[in-house]
Motif scaffolding. Structure first.
Motif, short mmCIF file in Angstrom:
data_model
loop_
_atom_site.label_atom_id
_atom_site.label_comp_id
_atom_site.label_asym_id
_atom_site.label_seq_id
_atom_site.Cartn_x
_atom_site.Cartn_y
_atom_site.Cartn_z
N HIS A 112 19.51 51.16 61.87
CA HIS A 112 18.03 51.06 61.87
C HIS A 112 17.56 52.30 62.47
N ILE A 113 16.28 52.99 61.92
CA ILE A 113 15.76 53.70 62.62
C ILE A 113 14.69 53.41 62.88
N LEU A 114 13.60 53.31 64.13
CA LEU A 114 12.17 53.21 64.09
C LEU A 114 12.00 54.65 64.65
N PHE A 115 10.93 54.54 63.98
CA PHE A 115 9.80 55.73 64.06
C PHE A 115 8.87 55.72 64.78
N VAL A 116 8.16 56.47 66.23
CA VAL A 116 6.92 55.77 66.74
C VAL A 116 6.28 56.84 66.95
N CYS A 117 4.42 56.78 67.27
CA CYS A 117 3.83 57.55 67.68
C CYS A 117 2.49 56.50 68.51
N LEU A 118 1.69 57.34 68.92
CA LEU A 118 0.53 56.80 69.32
C LEU A 118 0.07 54.92 69.03
N GLY A 119 -0.91 54.96 67.38
CA GLY A 119 -1.34 53.83 67.69
C GLY A 119 -0.87 53.91 65.84
N ASN A 120 0.07 54.11 64.80
CA ASN A 120 1.17 53.62 64.61
C ASN A 120 0.59 53.35 63.16
N ILE A 121 -0.30 54.97 62.63
CA ILE A 121 -0.91 54.41 61.71
C ILE A 121 -1.07 55.72 60.60
N SER A 139 2.17 47.76 63.43
CA SER A 139 2.41 47.28 64.46
C SER A 139 2.56 48.32 66.11
N GLN A 140 2.96 47.43 66.71
CA GLN A 140 3.21 47.94 68.59
C GLN A 140 4.82 47.86 68.55
N VAL A 141 5.46 48.43 69.49
CA VAL A 141 6.81 48.94 70.11
C VAL A 141 6.88 47.31 71.04
N ARG A 142 8.37 46.94 70.55
CA ARG A 142 8.27 46.06 71.30
C ARG A 142 9.69 45.88 72.34
N PRO A 143 9.76 45.10 73.79
CA PRO A 143 11.45 45.87 74.32
C PRO A 143 11.91 45.04 73.81
N ASP A 191 6.09 62.16 69.57
CA ASP A 191 5.54 63.59 70.32
C ASP A 191 6.12 62.78 71.94
N ALA A 192 6.57 64.05 72.64
CA ALA A 192 6.39 63.66 74.37
C ALA A 192 6.32 62.79 75.28
N ASN A 193 4.89 62.29 75.22
CA ASN A 193 3.87 61.56 75.59
C ASN A 193 4.74 60.42 74.82
N ASN A 194 4.77 60.52 73.35
CA ASN A 194 4.77 58.74 73.17
C ASN A 194 6.47 58.25 73.84
N LEU A 195 7.41 59.60 74.00
CA LEU A 195 8.62 58.86 74.49
C LEU A 195 8.57 58.41 75.65
N GLN A 196 7.78 59.00 76.20
CA GLN A 196 7.81 58.61 78.07
C GLN A 196 7.66 57.49 77.85
N THR A 197 6.43 57.09 76.97
CA THR A 197 6.18 55.38 77.13
C THR A 197 7.08 54.89 76.66
N LEU A 198 7.82 55.04 75.78
CA LEU A 198 9.26 54.33 75.31
C LEU A 198 10.50 54.21 76.84
N GLN A 199 10.66 55.22 77.09
CA GLN A 199 10.95 54.75 78.53
C GLN A 199 10.91 54.41 79.77
N GLN A 200 9.95 54.18 79.78
CA GLN A 200 9.56 53.54 80.67
C GLN A 200 9.34 52.24 80.60
N LEU A 201 9.16 51.43 78.41
CA LEU A 201 9.25 50.57 77.62
C LEU A 201 10.40 49.76 78.00
N MET A 254 16.80 58.15 71.38
CA MET A 254 15.80 58.10 71.69
C MET A 254 15.44 59.03 71.99
N PHE A 255 15.03 59.71 71.02
CA PHE A 255 14.23 61.54 71.60
C PHE A 255 13.14 61.88 70.20
N VAL A 256 12.06 62.75 70.92
CA VAL A 256 11.26 63.69 70.18
C VAL A 256 11.86 64.05 68.75
#
Length: 155
Positions: free
Chosen positions: A3-12, A72-76, A89-99, A107-109
């Motif tokens: 299972h792979i989840l790709f993540v950006c800021l707004g998911n659009i 949709s939004q990332v959930r814990p 990107d690095a900013n979203n990775l940082q947010t993911l690492q906190q969440l 989990m990487f860029v």
């Protein structure tokens, strides 16, 4: 199944493009049955919306059917649901690492897999740059290295 989840800021923009490009590439490789691919955003700004028209145009141009996509939004709980969480990107990775609590190697860029292209901060956001072609080029280039990374991790 991986299972792979790709993540950006707004998911659009970036993460749905990555989701559908990777799905198509895996289908072409005859490996789609081995993977479940999704995308999400770190913000909830666009929850329930369709993808950006620039992303939809790119996917249409690649003959990739993206009907039915809903932002949709990332959930814990995604930390447990997905084997790999791939930030755009690095900013979203940082947010993911906190969440999320997740093994760092899973989990990487995405551009970490493409060091020769020199995009250390990640895939530029076409919402700001307007360059959806650049996003497409980077995401297409990342498919094979991502599969190689996953394969190497499972050995």
């Amino acid at each position: 199944m991986t299972h792979i989840l790709f993540v950006c800021l707004g998911n659009i923009c970036r993460s749905p493009m990555a989701e559908f490009i990777m799905k198509q590439w895996l289908t072409e490789q005859g490996q789609s049955h081995l993977f479940h691919i999704d995308s999400a955003g770190t913000s909830g700004w666009h929850n329930g919306e369709d993808m950006h028209c620039g992303t939809a145009d790119i996917l249409d141009g690649l003959n990739i059917d993206s009907r039915g996509f809903v932002s949709s939004q990332v959930r814990p709980q995604d930390a447990e649901k997905y084997d790999y969480i791939v930030a755009m990107d690095a900013n979203n990775l940082q947010t993911l690492q906190q969440l999320l609590t997740k093994d760092a190697q899973h989990m990487f860029v995405i551009t970490d897999l493409l060091p020769e292209l020199n995009y250390p901060q990640g895939v530029p956001d076409p919402w700001h740059t307007g360059d959806f072609e650049e996003t497409k080029r980077l995401l297409q280039a990342s498919c094979k290295p991502l599969l190689a990374h996953i394969t190497a991790q499972s050995v």
